[in-house]
Each structure stands twice: as C-alpha cells, then as structure tokens.
Design a protein around this motif. Structure first.
Motif: not given
Lengths: 503, 503
Positions: A173, A176-177, A179-180, A183, A251, A255-256, A260-261, A264-265
C-alpha cells in the motif's frame, strides 16, 4: 476400408468442438487450460443428446482440462471418445500437490513431504480464475465444485526491490499509493502552471484539481505527504492513538523501482483484476469434476508415439503396458503443449509445423513450502495475496483459503522470467530450494526457520508438458497463430496454444 | 457502607480495560464495535488468572462486541462482571439477519421472510474487517470463528452516475482505468511539454514517461485509448476471437462523475483496502464466540434507566421483567452509543455531557433482499463486491460467500449519506423497499422481478442504538473527544465513540 466421412459429419464435429469453450470459433474448444474467456453467444449448437456423434470416433490426446472438456461435450452428443494420457494422473498442467504426492521431472523425482490436512495443498500450475472465464466457472457450477475468492492483490503484502527503498521490503500500500500520490501531485502542479490550458477548459481545470486531491490524497497545496492509504508507521487505534503516517518516499526511489515500472499494474490487467476465484481445496477439484463425468474414457500412462493421417481419418499410436497400441479415429484432438507434441512423430503439414515452431512456451516454475505456523498472517497480517520481489523467485503467494488455520502451504517462488526459469530448471532440487530460501529471507526475516519441505516444479522439465504456457510474438500471432486454429485434415489442435487467453 | 477503593484497584482496572483492545490507552477498551486497530505492544498487563479483580464488581452496559470483549477480558482476571443488555439479543449494531428474524424499530416491526439456508444472511451493521484489526481477528482465532475474504472491490461491479456516462451503469474497471489512463496521459503531455523540467531531471523524465505508459496503459504516443484493463466490448477468447476494447470515455464525463471524484478512492482507504475479511456465515459468529465465553453474564431485555455515581462507585438502575432493579458496582463501563445514552438519566459531569453532545452519529441504513437466483453472478459475473450509484441507495453489495449457490441475499442499499438516511428513517417500510427497488432497477434492469422480501434497517430508529456510528468534526475530536477517553469518576465510556477507528 471405411467409407468417407460425410460433409455433415465434419461440420457437426466442428460445431460441437467450438461449443466446448462456448465460442463460435471452432478451436475455442479447450483453450487456456480450460480457463478461456467465452463470448456470450454459443449459438447453433447441436443439442445435447442428439445422436449426431453416433458412430464417430474421436481420439483426444491429453487429459488436461482441455481434453476432458472436449470429451465431456462430445460424449454428451454421442461421439465415441477415447482420451489418451501420458501421465498416471489427469489434469495436465493443472497440478495440485498434497502431502505424499510425487513429482516426476525428466531429471528425477521429488516428494511433497507435507502434512495431510485439507488446507495444505499447492496449485503448481494454474491457480486463479478470472470472473469472466465463464466456461470454466459454468463447469464448476455444473459439477458442484465450490469456489472461493482468490486474493490476487493485498495491500499488506510486500514489495521488495533491491534497487529502491534501501532494498528493504515495503508494504504494497505504501508503494502503490505513494506512486498514485506522486503522479497526482505532478499533474496538479502542471495544471496549476497552466501547462495544459489549451486542452482543458477552466471548468475542467477546477474539476480535475478536485479529482486529483482525492485521487492522490493531496493536501490543500496539492502536495502528497503520505496518507492513510499508504499506511502508518504507528497505526491509529482507540483512545488517544491517532496514528502516525509514513513519510512519502523519494521520487527517485519510486522511479527506480522495477515494481512501480511494471508489476504495480499486474493485478489490474484484464485477466488478473478482482474478483479472482479458486476452487476450494485445490484446482484439481475441477479435474475431479470432469473425471466424475468422463473418467472412464481416459487411458493413463499412455504416452503417444505417433499421430498419423490415414486419408481423411487419423491414427494414434501410443505405448501402454509396455506395448505399442493403435487407435484409429475419425478425428484427433491434440491438447498437449506444442513442445511436447514436437517430440512425437506426426503427419502434420509443413505449414502447421512451421506455425508450431513460432509458438514459444514459457520456462515457468513454482516452488512450494509447508509452514507449521502461518507467520504471514500472525506476524504481518497478510491474508492471501502476493509479495513481489526483483529477486529470482519473483513472487511469494500466501494462501487465500484456510485463513487462520495453524499451518499453511506457501508458494515460495513463482518464476515467470524465462532466463530465471531456465536457470532453475538446470539446478538440482536442493539448489532450487536453497535459492528460494535465500530470496525469501530478504522478504521475511527468519524465513529459513519458518518454512520447510520445499517442492520445486520446473515446467520445462515436466516430460509431457515441456513448458509453462504458450507465448506469441505479435508477428507470430498474426502470421502463424491462425494456421493452428484451422484443422490439418483430421488433426485438430486445442488448448491454451490456440487461445487469445493463454496461461 | 463499603470501604473506599484502593488506588491499586483503580490502576489495575485501567490496565485491564486498556488491554481489551490490546492498547496502551485505557479506553482502547472496546472500540469500534470491537473492530479497533491495535498497536503491537500490549505491555504491562496483569496476567490472566491473577486474582487482581477479585471482589471488584463491574457493570457493563450493552452486550455489543465492546461490552462482551470487556466482560471476557475482565472476567479472565477475576473481576465480577454483569452485562446489561436492553435488547433480547447480544451483538448490538453487529446485527446479522436470517429468515424468520424480526427487526424492531421504534416505528414497528419487520420480519425477514427469507428462506433458511446457510448462505442466506445479511449483516445489517458492520460487515467487513480490515486485515489490521488485530484484536477482533485474534478473537476470531481464539474462538474458532472461520474467516473468509470479503470482496470490497470488484472490477466487474457497476458504477452508476446519473450525471455521467449517459446515466448508464458502467463496469467499474472501465471507469477506474479510464481515470487512471486520463491522469497518466495528461501528466505525460505536461512532461513532454517540459512543464516540469525544473522539478524533474532528464533521467526522471525518461523514467517517469516509461512509468506512465505502464501505469496508464498509454500507447507509444502517450495517449490513452482504452485498454484491456478497462475491459472489452467483445471479450477476447479462444480461436480467432481477439477481443474489441472499449473506447475511452470523454474527459468531460470522467470529470463530471461523482464516483470518480470520491468513491473511486474508497476501497483504497486505510480501513477498506485488501485484504478485507468476514466471518463465514455472518458477523454474529463473532458475537456467538464471545457468548460461549461470557454469555452467562448477560441479562437480556434489561433497558437501563439510570446511571448514578455513588461516591467512588456506581449504581445502574435497569428494568427487567417489568420491575426496576438496582446493580451496585465499583465501575460501570458504558458501551452503548451516545445518542442512546442521552436518553438515560445519568450523573455524568457537565464536561462529559458537553463532550458527548459534540459527537454526532450517522443516520446509516441498510436494506437487504433475497434473490432466488444469483443473477449478479450468472448474468453479470459479479462475485462479491459493491456497485456504486449516486442514487439514494448509494451501494449494492453482492455476497462474498456462498459463491455459485442458487440463492443469495443482496444488500440493496447501504445508505451512508445522512440526509438520505434521515429520509429513509421517516418512510414506511413499504416506501423504503419501493425506493430501493426503483434505484436498483437503474443498475440491474429487471431488478424488481429478481429480488424479494426486502428488510430495511434504519439505525437511527433502532431504539437502543439511535444511530450508525460516531463521527467527529476535527474541532470536536480535538476539544471534546479527549474528555470521553477519560473516566468520569466510576463511569467509563467505551465503544467506537472513543476510538480513532469508528464505524
């Protein structure tokens, strides 16, 4: 000599085969380990009970879900089916292990030295069913196979990335959050700078900023500072305990992060999004459902040696009880994976052979352990779901069933990366286990002491599978896949290799 | 006259009370309908079995989860507890209805005219347990209450917004991923326009664009065009069926949507994110677990009339069998909701009274229906989860348990909006049902024919609850909440009203 098949016989057969996945497409048949999505309309099917198949002999190679489903649907319409299975068990890649089971790879044998309790099983092949895989879900309903929710996404599970977050496992969490939030914050900043004023009206801007505040849990200045969704360093509770939120990560860290790249999807993809389901007690409950219907049609321990065209018809030569046996049929349905099929002497046309060569199978592997204490539930409040790591094991799966029981089976590796999978396939069993323990230790400190009796199944080493599931390049999907969806005379290919929903 | 309580007696009591929610805070006691989050450390507790409570009498008002948990923990340490319950049943707001059950509101009585089958129940109060609510989960383990996954988020459920998407219900996944795609696309556009070059390095920009492509399912030009995550107009399947993706919705539609503005975030909140859990067969299985331990301490049908301070001690006057009865105790623990407490004659101090007045209770309501066919599963492939609408019913909940059974109980309204809740509370039972049917029809065409025998529970009308759960303004949380976490002489308030995790 038999008389030629009538046109109507062939047409009927195509229709019924098409029906198996409820699809209008002939080869919908038995796709995706039986887990294929099916369009709503299964029209113009010959009714069940018709004598349409009477006197028509069908040889089905492979007693996986595809083969069993084909036998079930064809028999209902009068066809005379025989299912030829190389292994001593049905199910194919739908393999559920329990205490005492043996796994035979080309390199040797392993035994699952686990306790025998209902919740102590591991699905070493497919393990989750998307809600839209109607066909298999309908079979579950028809056969009375109870289903329960499969937890694919768990915000309490871990994300471990050796190149980010100081290499320490983080709560899902939090990543994920954050990252959200990041963005949303960056977009709000750009919008507030009027960078998008040519594509957004003033009203859009106002509404979008409101949306972003909610979406990213931004503060009044549109800054993401961490928040409840991302979890707490000190959890809020009763009385005076208001909780302390995590600080946002840097950040650069986000990004690393490989997670996340990409991953996460993962749980939002078409085939992975909630609600995912599983049969209570193991995927093989579906296999058992089919076997209650067509188990009598299966010949076990019968590796196929030849698949021949005999004019319009087909001949299957297989080994059984130390002898070569011949089965002459009007149609042959071949459900076994292409890499296993490639080892059999067949009469497939050059076009079909070329198409098959363009289909790649994954080098997937899974490793399962018994834990005498569900430490993931008791210590980390993880109930089902997946921890992700950039280490070789890729993932750790926590069981979605048997919650709060004392013991559990953990999937300690689900390897989807082909180079890692190939490397595991070359290791000894002991080396595989050692490697999985070392990786698991990075996510759950003390892991070595918490799990035991690992069993590692490397699908490329399974003699009658030779791989995980079919993968097509875009070019191969365009140029060769369509060939395999067409019969080669009396030979019909089926299974996940002829589906748009493989694996 | 009794001798004064020793300091040590009072201190021990505070410690034990604090332990009930496993918290260091005294009033952690019985918070959040027993569903309070608990910090890891429950230190310095008097050991179970100590005779520390011997001879100390405790009166507990309310046999909800809070009251039962208090009785259970205190009795284990020797305290002499009595639980006084106004209703004829325990559980308080943790109310599970089954066929034949009666619901008594101030305005009259309703009966749940449902079939009696295991899966046919409705939790009309709390219905889901977050994974981090350790205390209640530990009680489930201790009492052998089996848990299963509660589906809070289902990408197949519907989003209905009368002001967006032409007022037609949309698949959750379509709205969720179109929003995500839109946000990612706009940010990518701003980044490509160099609008954020002062806050992003060149390396950041490159990595962020890669991230956004994955995150928002953007194409090579960073445009969101719909995608697999958002679902399909024609689903992909076997053979030649590659699937047809939905087109993206208009940006204006997304920005107009109330769901996108708020409820899209709901299932990601601290208390709502996966993995959510529920007891198999109904929330009252937890109540029954407690009753197996302390059921003998409960006096039912005993509405409290007075709560008095008698020097250091307390007196509870309640009605039972038509007579007023007196219970003299050393401590009183009051777990009933403040609005119900306000109707009782008490000796609370002016400060405590003022603090209580600043606590608002929600006007929550739930309506449940029986369906003879699980049309949501069979027709819409919805297995558990929630459909959201901007209509009065707010939500439709699909059962997470009993998947694939023939019949099911649907929660056809979960009203959290106070003005809607107040309006439902003023309606007749028939009007409530009619209103819920009319709203449901907008999401599931044919709804009226698919559901039956609705039961509507409006919590403000429940005589001994008088509301749903405690809500605090930020100011009240700061100025008054702390007062209620402190005892008023021998009177101790407990329950969700003294927790940071109410409801």
């Amino acid at each position: 000599m038999k008389e030629p098949l009538k046109g109507v016989t062939r047409r009927d057969f195509l229709q019924v085969l098409g029906s198996v996945a409820g699809s209008g497409s002939v080869y919908a048949a038995m796709s995706g380990l039986g887990l294929a999505a099916a369009p709503a309309a299964a029209s113009n099917l010959p009714a069940v009970g018709d004598s349409i198949g009477k006197g028509v002999r069908v040889g089905i190679i492979g007693a996986g879900i595809s083969g069993l489903a084909a036998a079930y649907e064809l028999r209902k319409r009068g066809y005379e089916c025989t299912v030829i299975e190389a292994n001593g068990r049905a199910g194919g890649r739908s393999l559920t292990l329990r205490g005492g089971d043996a796994v035979v790879e080309t390199g040797g044998i392993q035994h699952a030295r686990w306790d025998r309790e209902t919740q102590l099983y591991a699905n070493m092949g497919p393990a989750r069913i998307p809600y839209h895989h109607k066909t298999v879900l309908n079979y579950c309903r028809e056969f009375g196979v109870p289903l329960e929710v499969f937890v694919n996404e768990n915000r309490a599970a871990f994300v471990h990335d050796s190149h980010a977050f100081a290499g320490k496992p983080q709560e899902n969490r939090y990543i994920v959050h954050s990252t959200r939030g990041m963005v949303a914050e960056l977009l709000a900043k750009a919008v507030n700078r009027k960078a998008l004023d040519d594509v957004l009206t003033a009203e859009d801007v106002e509404k979008l900023l409101t949306l972003l505040k909610g979406y990213g849990e931004l503060d009044k200045d549109y800054i993401y500072r961490g928040g409840g969704r991302a979890g707490y360093a000190v959890t809020p509770g009763a009385g005076a305990v208001a909780g302390t939120q995590h600080q946002r990560p840097a950040l650069a860290d986000l990004l690393r992060s490989e997670f996340v790249r990409s991953n996460i999807n993962f749980t939002e993809e078409w085939n992975q999004a909630a609600t995912m389901l599983q049969p209570v007690g193991g995927m093989d409950k579906i296999v058992q459902g089919f076997l209650r219907q067509v188990g009598d049609l299966v010949i076990y321990n019968a590796p196929v040696q030849e698949i021949r065209k005999t004019g319009e018809r087909a001949r299957i030569v297989y080994k059984h009880d130390g002898q070569s046996r011949v089965l002459d049929v009007d149609f042959a349905i071949i459900t076994i994976p292409i890499p296993a099929l490639a080892r059999i002497d067949t009469d497939f046309s050059a076009t079909h052979r070329e198409a098959m060569q363009s289909c790649r199978y994954t080098q997937a592997a899974k490793i399962a352990f018994q834990a005498d204490r569900r430490f993931w539930e008791e210590d980390a409040r993880i109930y089902g779901g997946i921890s992700w790591t950039d280490q070789g094991i890729g993932q750790i799966w926590y069981p979605s069933g048997g919650l709060m029981e004392k013991k559990g089976i953990l999937v300690g590796a689900y390897i989807r990366d082909d180079s890692v999978g190939a490397s595991y396939a070359r290791m000894s069993y002991a080396e595989r286990i050692e490697s999985a323990l070392a990786d698991g230790e990075k996510i759950h400190p003390g892991y070595r002491q918490l799990v035991k009796n690992g069993v590692a199944v490397c699908w490329p080493n399974m003699p009658y599978a030779q791989g995980g599931w079919a993968v097509w390049t875009a070019a191969a999907r365009k140029n060769h896949y369509p060939t395999l969806t067409r019969p080669d005379g009396p030979l019909y290919l089926a299974g996940d290799q002829v589906s748009h929903v493989p694996g």
